[in-house]
Design an enzyme around this catalytic site. Sequence first.
Site, PDB file in Angstrom:
ATOM      1  N   ASP A  72       0.813  -1.210   0.000  1.00 29.69           N
ATOM      2  CA  ASP A  72       0.000   0.000   0.000  1.00 29.69           C
ATOM      3  C   ASP A  72       0.850   1.266   0.000  1.00 29.69           C
ATOM      4  O   ASP A  72       1.885   1.342   0.672  1.00 29.69           O
ATOM      5  CB  ASP A  72      -0.912  -0.007   1.234  1.00 29.69           C
ATOM      6  CG  ASP A  72      -2.025   1.004   1.149  1.00 29.69           C
ATOM      7  OD1 ASP A  72      -2.511   1.258   0.027  1.00 29.69           O
ATOM      8  OD2 ASP A  72      -2.438   1.526   2.202  1.00 29.69           O
ATOM      9  N   GLU A 104      -4.023   6.302  -7.523  1.00 26.94           N
ATOM     10  CA  GLU A 104      -5.060   7.171  -6.973  1.00 26.94           C
ATOM     11  C   GLU A 104      -5.144   8.455  -7.785  1.00 26.94           C
ATOM     12  O   GLU A 104      -4.120   9.060  -8.113  1.00 26.94           O
ATOM     13  CB  GLU A 104      -4.752   7.496  -5.508  1.00 26.94           C
ATOM     14  CG  GLU A 104      -5.791   8.372  -4.821  1.00 26.94           C
ATOM     15  CD  GLU A 104      -5.466   8.595  -3.345  1.00 26.94           C
ATOM     16  OE1 GLU A 104      -5.687   9.728  -2.869  1.00 26.94           O
ATOM     17  OE2 GLU A 104      -5.006   7.646  -2.674  1.00 26.94           O
ATOM     18  N   HIS A 114     -10.299   4.299  -0.286  1.00 30.05           N
ATOM     19  CA  HIS A 114      -9.384   4.370   0.851  1.00 30.05           C
ATOM     20  C   HIS A 114     -10.098   5.067   2.009  1.00 30.05           C
ATOM     21  O   HIS A 114     -10.972   5.900   1.802  1.00 30.05           O
ATOM     22  CB  HIS A 114      -8.131   5.155   0.475  1.00 30.05           C
ATOM     23  CG  HIS A 114      -7.185   4.396  -0.392  1.00 30.05           C
ATOM     24  ND1 HIS A 114      -5.817   4.475  -0.265  1.00 30.05           N
ATOM     25  CD2 HIS A 114      -7.393   3.509  -1.393  1.00 30.05           C
ATOM     26  CE1 HIS A 114      -5.239   3.696  -1.153  1.00 30.05           C
ATOM     27  NE2 HIS A 114      -6.189   3.105  -1.861  1.00 30.05           N
ATOM     28  N   GLY A 115      -9.704   4.719   3.227  1.00 29.27           N
ATOM     29  CA  GLY A 115     -10.319   5.344   4.387  1.00 29.27           C
ATOM     30  C   GLY A 115     -11.634   4.711   4.783  1.00 29.27           C
ATOM     31  O   GLY A 115     -12.627   5.402   5.036  1.00 29.27           O
ATOM     32  N   ASN A 123     -10.227  -0.138   1.787  1.00 23.27           N
ATOM     33  CA  ASN A 123      -9.075  -0.255   2.676  1.00 23.27           C
ATOM     34  C   ASN A 123      -9.486   0.007   4.122  1.00 23.27           C
ATOM     35  O   ASN A 123     -10.184   0.990   4.409  1.00 23.27           O
ATOM     36  CB  ASN A 123      -7.997   0.752   2.282  1.00 23.27           C
ATOM     37  CG  ASN A 123      -7.264   0.365   1.016  1.00 23.27           C
ATOM     38  OD1 ASN A 123      -7.704  -0.499   0.271  1.00 23.27           O
ATOM     39  ND2 ASN A 123      -6.133   1.005   0.765  1.00 23.27           N
TER      40      ASN A 123
END
Length: 295
Positions: free
Chosen positions: A79, A131, A203-204, A225
């Site tokens: 990651d 991203e 993400h998050g 994630n």
Amino acid sequence: MLVSMAEILQQAKEGHYGVPALSAVDELSLRACVEAAEEMNAPLIMLCGWGHNKDMQYFGRMLHDFAIKASVPVAFILDHSATFEDAVKGIHAGFHTIMVDRSSLPYEENVAQVKELVKIAHAAGVGVEAELGHVGVGENYAVDGIAALTQPDEAVRYVKETGVDCLAVAIGSAHGVYKGEPKLRLDLLKELAEKVPVPLVLHGGSGTGDENLATACRLGISKVNVANDLFRGAYNKIQEVGMEGNNIYALMPMLQEGYKETAKHFIKILGCADKAWKAEQCVSSGLKQDLNEAK
């Protein structure tokens, strides 16, 4: 069984569910996540940050061994590799997918650096996540939670120009603990899912809310994630049990149990419980060789 992340995400994209990418930093957390996936009969992605383990070469082999021996499909990804060197070291350590994060750079620089690493990774049979837009940190969410959102037309162009295998998008989530209430731009996600040809990543996942995540996965997010909530789950478990007196001997098992319970929760809400498939249904290259090595 060891599979490519690309296969897991393609199945998720077609099935309109999400798969958690669960943070693993050591044997206990790795074992907890694999056991959770096996108990839920779910595919699993292991999420590993370069700085989270002192010996990534050794940990890469451990991830590989656990994946081969698991009874459900397991993939793992390096990651947020921040530098060219980190990404290449991740390939050398045996990661079948690397996340190349250049989201803080201007568009053209982001494309140039990611495109170079895609060429290298694909030559080695390794997938690449990148991203576009920028997922910030939760501590700043009240200020910039809706800043740098992913623009659909730009995302289509980005995937074409870089050749990435999946794309992390910014739709209002943030890394770590939120300072403010998370608000996902589901309208933006719908447009991204319609236009972008590769699987989408969020993400998050920690603290974003069960309903937000479940809806996002139904609308097109294939990978979520998760890190902070897993560590919090482990901590909460030992607080619940109590470590007074000889209970301290249960410290490590209880940390693992809390981690596993949280992992199972995310598997359930993202919709991938009972979505595992058998080895004979797997199309990932190298699987038969890996299975033979495990015998």
